[in-house]
Design an enzyme around this catalytic site. Sequence first.
Site, PDB file in Angstrom:
ATOM      1  N   ARG A 239      11.470   3.831   3.746  1.00 32.81           N
ATOM      2  CA  ARG A 239      11.012   2.900   4.792  1.00 32.81           C
ATOM      3  C   ARG A 239      12.210   2.077   5.216  1.00 32.81           C
ATOM      4  O   ARG A 239      12.991   1.622   4.368  1.00 32.81           O
ATOM      5  CB  ARG A 239       9.920   2.002   4.246  1.00 32.81           C
ATOM      6  CG  ARG A 239       9.622   0.845   5.186  1.00 32.81           C
ATOM      7  CD  ARG A 239       8.374   0.129   4.823  1.00 32.81           C
ATOM      8  NE  ARG A 239       7.203   0.921   5.171  1.00 32.81           N
ATOM      9  CZ  ARG A 239       5.964   0.423   5.170  1.00 32.81           C
ATOM     10  NH1 ARG A 239       5.747  -0.825   4.826  1.00 32.81           N
ATOM     11  NH2 ARG A 239       4.951   1.184   5.499  1.00 32.81           N
TER      12      ARG A 239
ATOM     13  N   ARG B 169       0.799  -1.211   0.000  1.00 35.01           N
ATOM     14  CA  ARG B 169       0.000   0.000   0.000  1.00 35.01           C
ATOM     15  C   ARG B 169       0.837   1.269   0.000  1.00 35.01           C
ATOM     16  O   ARG B 169       0.678   2.130  -0.850  1.00 35.01           O
ATOM     17  CB  ARG B 169      -0.871   0.055   1.257  1.00 35.01           C
ATOM     18  CG  ARG B 169      -2.289  -0.302   1.087  1.00 35.01           C
ATOM     19  CD  ARG B 169      -2.844  -0.622   2.457  1.00 35.01           C
ATOM     20  NE  ARG B 169      -1.994  -1.639   3.049  1.00 35.01           N
ATOM     21  CZ  ARG B 169      -2.135  -2.938   2.779  1.00 35.01           C
ATOM     22  NH1 ARG B 169      -3.083  -3.339   2.005  1.00 35.01           N
ATOM     23  NH2 ARG B 169      -1.314  -3.834   3.292  1.00 35.01           N
ATOM     24  N   THR B 170       1.729   1.391   0.984  1.00 32.60           N
ATOM     25  CA  THR B 170       2.457   2.632   1.151  1.00 32.60           C
ATOM     26  C   THR B 170       3.271   2.935  -0.103  1.00 32.60           C
ATOM     27  O   THR B 170       3.298   4.056  -0.589  1.00 32.60           O
ATOM     28  CB  THR B 170       3.381   2.533   2.383  1.00 32.60           C
ATOM     29  OG1 THR B 170       2.598   2.111   3.482  1.00 32.60           O
ATOM     30  CG2 THR B 170       4.025   3.851   2.688  1.00 32.60           C
TER      31      THR B 170
ATOM     32  N   LYS C  74      25.148  -6.249  -0.763  1.00 36.41           N
ATOM     33  CA  LYS C  74      26.590  -6.434  -0.922  1.00 36.41           C
ATOM     34  C   LYS C  74      27.375  -5.737   0.182  1.00 36.41           C
ATOM     35  O   LYS C  74      28.595  -5.683   0.152  1.00 36.41           O
ATOM     36  CB  LYS C  74      27.059  -5.870  -2.266  1.00 36.41           C
ATOM     37  CG  LYS C  74      26.440  -6.563  -3.463  1.00 36.41           C
ATOM     38  CD  LYS C  74      26.942  -5.928  -4.749  1.00 36.41           C
ATOM     39  CE  LYS C  74      26.111  -6.363  -5.936  1.00 36.41           C
ATOM     40  NZ  LYS C  74      26.319  -5.492  -7.089  1.00 36.41           N
TER      41      LYS C  74
ATOM     42  N   HIS D 194       5.070   6.280  11.552  1.00 31.44           N
ATOM     43  CA  HIS D 194       4.613   6.128  10.176  1.00 31.44           C
ATOM     44  C   HIS D 194       3.668   7.307   9.922  1.00 31.44           C
ATOM     45  O   HIS D 194       2.449   7.155   9.937  1.00 31.44           O
ATOM     46  CB  HIS D 194       3.885   4.786  10.026  1.00 31.44           C
ATOM     47  CG  HIS D 194       3.567   4.417   8.600  1.00 31.44           C
ATOM     48  ND1 HIS D 194       3.796   5.261   7.543  1.00 31.44           N
ATOM     49  CD2 HIS D 194       3.030   3.291   8.067  1.00 31.44           C
ATOM     50  CE1 HIS D 194       3.417   4.659   6.422  1.00 31.44           C
ATOM     51  NE2 HIS D 194       2.946   3.470   6.719  1.00 31.44           N
TER      52      HIS D 194
END
Lengths: 307, 182
Positions: free
Chosen positions: A109, A59-60, A87, A137
């Site tokens: 995020r 969603r986000t 890496k 959030h």
Amino acid sequence: MKDFNHKHLIGIKDLSAEDINLVFETADNFKEVINRPIKKVPTLRDTTIANIFFENSTRTRVSFELAEKRLSADVVNFSSSSSSVSKGETLIDTVKNILSMKVDMVVMRHPSPGACVFLSKHIDANIINAGDGTHEHPTQALLDAFSIREKLGDVKGKKIAIVGDITHSRVAISNIYCLKKLGAKVKLCGPPTLIPKHIESLGVEVDYNLDNVVKWADVVNMLRIQMERQDIAYFPSLREYSMQYGLTQERVERSGKELIIMHPGPINRGVEITSEVADSKNAIILNQVENGVAIRMAVLYLLAGDK
Amino acid sequence: MEKRLILNHKEIEIILKRLAMELIENHNDFSNSAIIGLQPRGVFPARMLVEYVKEFTKNPHILYGELDHTFYRDDFRRGNEQLVAHPIRIDFDIEGKNIILVDDVVYTGRSVRSAMDALTSYGRPAKIELLALLDRRFNRETPIMSDYCGKVIDTRGMGQKVLVDWNPKKLNVWLLNTHEEE
């Protein structure tokens, strides 16, 4: 003239009630835009935005990408699994490399709380927090409060219950800040092991009985159990959790009123909420998703427009 | 700051009545025309105009909308102020209509340019016309001209401002000298 005066959106904690209302007023306008036949405005056509996701999201991420595209920004997507992070590149190096390709804004995020604050001290671009670990959030809280405002006319004085895994939920913390700033009454509910000690210091009440909370509330925001963040067993079994803290049609009916039901997604049907309730007419879960695009457009617009 | 009255309440009413008559002259019964006020300040003369047109044509069904051009402006991030949007209210289809855009002051013409962009994202009007209560004709930065004009004012660009006080009890037009250049 109203001013937003923020370079980054790290958390709701940094915003004032005026800031939040300015986001809402701007989002009202963008909601009109995304419901037009031509769902696009040219405002950010000179802006490049990188969506950097070190954690899974549906969603986000889609919501941010749509918001960016509807503002005509150029968008690059990046997720940790398919990148050089595996890496061994550090966060700052990764982001600095992306920014040297002339990126103006970063939506990030990250699983670590504070990753966005840390980044904001080292780089020049505008940073929007799309969830940092168990911290905040902010856009989710804004769209939740915006959806309540849309449904009930105002957030002030409304009774909002947040139910579930409060300890591991960044949505809960951001929601508490946002709703309290807008003058709502907030009650938390969940197993004692999943509600942090001293959470009352944020001005909220705690009640461990879901039936009492449902009777009290105008709006119930159901949260998912964040299994990925739980290192020990906080409750005996999912079945027991669901019996104690799952929202069923029966519980909603027992409250005897028009309860508004919210969920930030993803839903674990049958755990915190039954399908019957999640798909009922009282659930505004999909309205939340729609409002998410408008809210994110507003946030991008206000951050980009601030000098 | 020096303040000089250009138009008073009475004069503004007379001018808007004259403009309403001019609109009726060109748009007959308004069956395929609509008046659109430009947010934030153009909606005030536009609302008054619509009332006059309704009164003069005896037709209560004049299409009227309000348009905001904030997201289409060319000075986003170039000024010092946050550009705050205003509501858009257009509850009819503009496709094929004759649209009259109304603003209070036309100055550089840049807001009219962005308003035309904003308007065309709702459809393709047959024609777009511009009505301005005041036209600062020597300060244009775009090739835009008003089709209907209340009053032409010759002003210097910098250091002067034209301010319309749309408070219904006051309703005056002021010319302000801000002395920035001196």
